[in-house]
Design a protein around this motif. Sequence first.
Motif, PDB file in Angstrom:
ATOM      1  N   GLY A   1     -31.855 -18.206 -23.305  1.00  0.00           N
ATOM      2  CA  GLY A   1     -32.410 -17.055 -23.433  1.00  0.00           C
ATOM      3  C   GLY A   1     -33.929 -17.034 -23.764  1.00  0.00           C
ATOM      4  O   GLY A   1     -34.793 -16.292 -23.373  1.00  0.00           O
ATOM      5  N   GLY A   2     -34.547 -18.380 -24.260  1.00  0.00           N
ATOM      6  CA  GLY A   2     -35.931 -18.474 -24.763  1.00  0.00           C
ATOM      7  C   GLY A   2     -36.611 -18.653 -23.338  1.00  0.00           C
ATOM      8  O   GLY A   2     -37.824 -18.200 -23.252  1.00  0.00           O
ATOM      9  N   MET A   3     -36.256 -19.279 -22.328  1.00  0.00           N
ATOM     10  CA  MET A   3     -36.879 -19.474 -21.204  1.00  0.00           C
ATOM     11  C   MET A   3     -36.933 -18.088 -20.337  1.00  0.00           C
ATOM     12  O   MET A   3     -37.758 -17.715 -19.687  1.00  0.00           O
ATOM     13  N   LEU A   4     -35.756 -17.191 -20.390  1.00  0.00           N
ATOM     14  CA  LEU A   4     -35.911 -16.073 -19.517  1.00  0.00           C
ATOM     15  C   LEU A   4     -36.831 -15.068 -20.496  1.00  0.00           C
ATOM     16  O   LEU A   4     -37.439 -14.329 -19.747  1.00  0.00           O
ATOM     17  N   LYS A   5     -36.973 -15.092 -21.720  1.00  0.00           N
ATOM     18  CA  LYS A   5     -37.767 -14.380 -22.380  1.00  0.00           C
ATOM     19  C   LYS A   5     -39.275 -14.612 -21.951  1.00  0.00           C
ATOM     20  O   LYS A   5     -40.036 -13.766 -21.726  1.00  0.00           O
ATOM     21  N   GLU A   6     -39.640 -15.636 -21.605  1.00  0.00           N
ATOM     22  CA  GLU A   6     -40.833 -16.158 -21.522  1.00  0.00           C
ATOM     23  C   GLU A   6     -41.274 -15.681 -19.998  1.00  0.00           C
ATOM     24  O   GLU A   6     -42.303 -15.169 -19.535  1.00  0.00           O
ATOM     25  N   PHE A   7     -40.256 -16.233 -19.036  1.00  0.00           N
ATOM     26  CA  PHE A   7     -40.361 -15.833 -17.289  1.00  0.00           C
ATOM     27  C   PHE A   7     -40.222 -14.692 -16.982  1.00  0.00           C
ATOM     28  O   PHE A   7     -40.871 -14.302 -16.119  1.00  0.00           O
ATOM     29  N   PHE A   8     -39.281 -13.935 -17.764  1.00  0.00           N
ATOM     30  CA  PHE A   8     -39.002 -12.708 -17.479  1.00  0.00           C
ATOM     31  C   PHE A   8     -40.408 -11.705 -17.764  1.00  0.00           C
ATOM     32  O   PHE A   8     -40.781 -10.692 -17.057  1.00  0.00           O
ATOM     33  N   ALA A   9     -40.916 -12.176 -18.912  1.00  0.00           N
ATOM     34  CA  ALA A   9     -42.211 -11.294 -19.264  1.00  0.00           C
ATOM     35  C   ALA A   9     -43.244 -11.668 -18.138  1.00  0.00           C
ATOM     36  O   ALA A   9     -43.999 -10.611 -17.931  1.00  0.00           O
TER      37      ALA A   9
ATOM     38  N   TYR B   1     -38.087 -26.026 -22.086  1.00  0.00           N
ATOM     39  CA  TYR B   1     -38.080 -25.055 -23.342  1.00  0.00           C
ATOM     40  C   TYR B   1     -38.825 -25.480 -24.312  1.00  0.00           C
ATOM     41  O   TYR B   1     -39.516 -24.816 -24.932  1.00  0.00           O
ATOM     42  N   ARG B   2     -38.889 -26.708 -24.842  1.00  0.00           N
ATOM     43  CA  ARG B   2     -39.406 -27.349 -25.744  1.00  0.00           C
ATOM     44  C   ARG B   2     -41.142 -27.526 -25.377  1.00  0.00           C
ATOM     45  O   ARG B   2     -41.726 -27.067 -26.244  1.00  0.00           O
ATOM     46  N   LYS B   3     -41.584 -27.635 -24.182  1.00  0.00           N
ATOM     47  CA  LYS B   3     -42.782 -27.545 -23.700  1.00  0.00           C
ATOM     48  C   LYS B   3     -43.402 -26.267 -23.866  1.00  0.00           C
ATOM     49  O   LYS B   3     -44.698 -25.971 -24.300  1.00  0.00           O
ATOM     50  N   ILE B   4     -42.808 -25.335 -23.181  1.00  0.00           N
ATOM     51  CA  ILE B   4     -43.239 -23.848 -22.995  1.00  0.00           C
ATOM     52  C   ILE B   4     -43.471 -23.235 -24.275  1.00  0.00           C
ATOM     53  O   ILE B   4     -44.126 -22.095 -24.536  1.00  0.00           O
ATOM     54  N   THR B   5     -42.400 -23.550 -25.305  1.00  0.00           N
ATOM     55  CA  THR B   5     -42.385 -22.912 -26.623  1.00  0.00           C
ATOM     56  C   THR B   5     -43.326 -23.657 -27.799  1.00  0.00           C
ATOM     57  O   THR B   5     -43.568 -23.333 -28.901  1.00  0.00           O
ATOM     58  N   GLY B   6     -43.822 -24.940 -27.123  1.00  0.00           N
ATOM     59  CA  GLY B   6     -44.632 -25.671 -28.255  1.00  0.00           C
ATOM     60  C   GLY B   6     -43.944 -26.493 -29.016  1.00  0.00           C
ATOM     61  O   GLY B   6     -44.832 -27.203 -30.044  1.00  0.00           O
ATOM     62  N   MET B   7     -42.649 -26.663 -28.991  1.00  0.00           N
ATOM     63  CA  MET B   7     -42.024 -27.668 -29.690  1.00  0.00           C
ATOM     64  C   MET B   7     -42.361 -29.067 -29.524  1.00  0.00           C
ATOM     65  O   MET B   7     -42.125 -29.968 -30.195  1.00  0.00           O
ATOM     66  N   ALA B   8     -42.538 -29.276 -27.992  1.00  0.00           N
ATOM     67  CA  ALA B   8     -42.981 -30.525 -27.614  1.00  0.00           C
ATOM     68  C   ALA B   8     -44.193 -30.689 -26.959  1.00  0.00           C
ATOM     69  O   ALA B   8     -44.516 -29.692 -26.141  1.00  0.00           O
ATOM     70  N   PHE B   9     -45.153 -31.894 -26.952  1.00  0.00           N
ATOM     71  CA  PHE B   9     -46.419 -31.602 -26.299  1.00  0.00           C
ATOM     72  C   PHE B   9     -46.232 -32.251 -24.899  1.00  0.00           C
ATOM     73  O   PHE B   9     -45.814 -33.594 -24.800  1.00  0.00           O
TER      74      PHE B   9
END
Length: 471
Positions: free
Chosen positions: A398-406, A459-467
């Motif tokens: 869901g988190g990745m779809l939110k980013e990529f669909f936007a 998911y962690r990378k594009i949401t900033g949870m992991a560098f």
Amino acid sequence: MNWQHLYSPIRTGSSGRSLTDPAQTGAARIADPQLRTSFLRDYDRIIFSSAFRRLQNKTQVFPLPGPVFVHNRLTHSLEVASVGRSLGKAVGDALAERYPHQGEEFREFYKYELPSVIAAGCLAHDIGNPPFGHSGEDAIRNFFRQLEGETKRRFEGELSPNQQRDFLYFEGNANAFRTLTHNFNEKTLGGFRLTYATLASLVKYPSDSLNGFNKQQLATKKSGFFDSELETWRSIAKELGIPQPDRTKNVFARHPYVYLVEAADDICYRIIDFEDAHRLNIISIDTIAHLFLSFFDDETGYDARDRVEKIFLEITDDNQKVQFLRAKLINLLIFRVRDIFMEKEAELLAGNLNRSLIDYLPPRELSLVKEIDAFSVQHIYNHRSVVEIEIAGYNVIGGMLKEFFAAVLDPRNVKSEKLLQLISKQFVIKGAPGSLYNDTQSVVDFISGMTDLYAVDLYRKITGMAFPQIR
């Protein structure tokens, strides 16, 4: 439908070659026993593909990886293919014996090629499933059902009702057909370029999304192809003589081979899920013995219960005990399914058999299957670890779809341009007027093809949870 026309070596993306082509006939197979036939090539193309290889890190039921090895999508698919090959051989031999005067080509296909077709269909049956098991499908559906405001308005305004339902009711079975037949960004048409026979054997629900998800019919219980692959399916159905009862609806009869692929999966997941649960100490050996040995109560001779139970009790290791019962039960069910398939021949060819073959088991055995199903729902599919991986799937996908669909909706945005660079070039994003359906499919193709670990990492990378690290 008739058995003579239900198989064809014609491949997607090809102009089509007749069954009388010498390179495709049984005569060529006999003349050169080293030759790989069209249907063996299907199996090889699937097993050597990266899409199939990625199944090794996709959840079957229990989370991966763990201290105890359990089945993933790849090992499950290999085992289903093994059972499917045996079912294809058992049924093929029976058909060749029942129709001895149908000619050499008919005999060659059913005795020697049908096992390869069913095995290939089984091998690919989960190739379209997203990460995190069936919850991955639910996560994709859930995302599009929760669209709001301007995003929802564009989604509904630019996509046809059937195209909308491809996402609102996203289905791994339909995605498998797309994965195998769509050429994505390659010039060569036809995707994997599999034979029509193999592709028809894995379309369990020959319906589009608009007419699917109607449980009154087995063929429409879910959907089997997206709007984008409708014409491909129509070509297959026409070539193989698969009827379309109502020309106003994209719903077709099930191909008879589908029932064998489905039965192989039905047999495997019920038994193998129990084996995994035992290894994880969720199910006791006594529970498995009670349920599995009960199938042999009415058997005689080699499979008589007292003989099977005697061997079972002589085995020391509990894991070996389970493996022994698993092998015996799978063998028993293969022959049960073969007999049911042959008994239901008329209904299969008429396209109106409205239940899976497993559902036609004798009443006592069917009740045992239902008992296994009920036990699995209570103790396996709702086990804490399974629920945890499902929740993770909702959040990650869901988190990745939110980013990529936007990003697809606003491709000129600076962040969107960066995000779209992360999508593999095989998934085309045009960002042009009228391309929202295809662009959205590309995003879903990209995400659904991921392994569990890759999905979590990205998911962690594009949401900033992991560098991210430089590689």
